[in-house]
Enzyme design. Sequence first.
Site, PDB file in Angstrom:
ATOM      1  CB  CYS A   5       1.938 -10.765  -9.940  1.00 23.44           C
ATOM      2  SG  CYS A   5       1.073  -9.530  -8.956  1.00 23.44           S
ATOM      3  CG  HIS A  56       0.943 -14.863 -10.493  1.00 24.83           C
ATOM      4  ND1 HIS A  56       0.427 -13.759  -9.850  1.00 24.83           N
ATOM      5  CD2 HIS A  56      -0.067 -15.362 -11.258  1.00 24.83           C
ATOM      6  CE1 HIS A  56      -0.829 -13.588 -10.215  1.00 24.83           C
ATOM      7  NE2 HIS A  56      -1.148 -14.553 -11.066  1.00 24.83           N
TER       8      HIS A  56
END
Length: 505
Positions: free
Chosen positions: A80, A134
Amino acid sequence: MKNYLNQPTLKLILLLFITFCLTSSLWAQKQKPNVLLLLVDDLKPTLGIYGDPTAHSPNIDQLAAKGITFKHAYCNQAVCMASRYNLMLGARSTSTGIYNFGTQFREVYPDAVTLPQYFMNAGYHVEAMGKVYHVGHGNSNDIASWSVPHHEEKVVEYILPESTSRQLTREEAFFQNSKMFIEDLPSNKLLPRGAAWECTDVLDEAYADGRIARHAINRLRILSKDPEQPFFLAVGFARPHLPFCVPKKYWDMYDPAELPMPEFEDFPEDSPECSHKRRGEITQFKPIPENEEGIYPNSLKRKLIHGYYASMSYMDAQLGKVVEELERLGLDDNTIIVLWGDHGWHLGDHGIWTKHTNFEQATRIPIVFVAPGVTKAGTSTEQLAETVDIYTTLADLAGLDKPNGPQPIDGASLVPVLKDSNARVKDHIYHSFIKMGYLGEAIRTEQYRMVRWTNIKDATKEVLYELYDYENDPNETQNLAAKNLLKVKELEEMLNSHPKAKTNP
């Protein structure tokens, strides 16, 4: 010669000229296209538009029917944090050296111009909500990227007390940047594991993605009141990221007995150990076996696959609400829409769950563009595309100059393909992953993937190779590198055409 223009006439002409200039300026500004960037966490192409017969994804399918779908799109790293940096910087991890959690990109490139910043510098109002960067695992949001503060929502969220033992769970702590990197509490292992799923009879807004959709709708209504101000709106949905906590009605869309089960659960024959994965992120959740590396029982596999599909359908419904409101407000005629999944997800293939590999299921993603006046409705393309292409493509679509950093800009503009699905702008994509001290650099063409694994700590160790033929072996059952050295050499030459990979930021 007589001056037939008296002072009042001159004033009138000057006033008309100023009015014309101002009107032309406002008209030019009004014509700048808006951008709606839809980011989805852990979304592989388990969608109707990608030929998945099981998926209930009517809203994404309808969105794709308005534009062009990239059938062969890939992330640049299947994790991510790094993947979102690849998107926002337009730079691959191999160019920046940013692979791992805990590295802030501005520590490496303090003056980097991110994708939203680029649009902000061009006069756009830019804002974000949900999971865009993120935030967690030692990483935080980038304040400089937005005109207004980022609207945060939860990634890990529970309703039922039994899901958490009424305590902060490991993954909740990670995403809150809580207790991580503190001595005597390595990786939050002293905290309890949260449930891998919840199936509760609640409204959509009981969970974060429902609230994100509501917030996006409210913002669109406000932004629509100033049509002369172009906007760039990034809307990040968390599901189908674990835990699979979504309302019961989305679980009820699927018959567990009819879900697709893994076809090949072994590692590829002759594949190097550094390419393999067991356990990892998924063991942070109960009732997943925490210290076992074997294949899960069918009942557990089926439940996880059920949860993934239910979570995808829940997200699809929330995304649909946002696009529907955009259309209701009449903004769709001048708004570029991009759907992007940050990376793929293993659903038991090779016995692997989640992401963090260089295999097809972890790296293949959905990318859809809807660009009024450019894309043709309901088209698809075989053109290879990668995450870093989105930055350059959006700048091109908006009529902005080609981005030039100061960070590396690796992406190609896909606009020629948006105009003509048969056009080609590249013949391969380049992605990577670090595992067991090896940097795995991968070249993916329409037929093959070659991965070169180089030990970044010990240069004396043998360089390892993988080669997969997706026309003849779509499930990656056998590493062909030793049997087809000519193809490995050909693809390695493509790899070597790129700048040498950075491994330390």
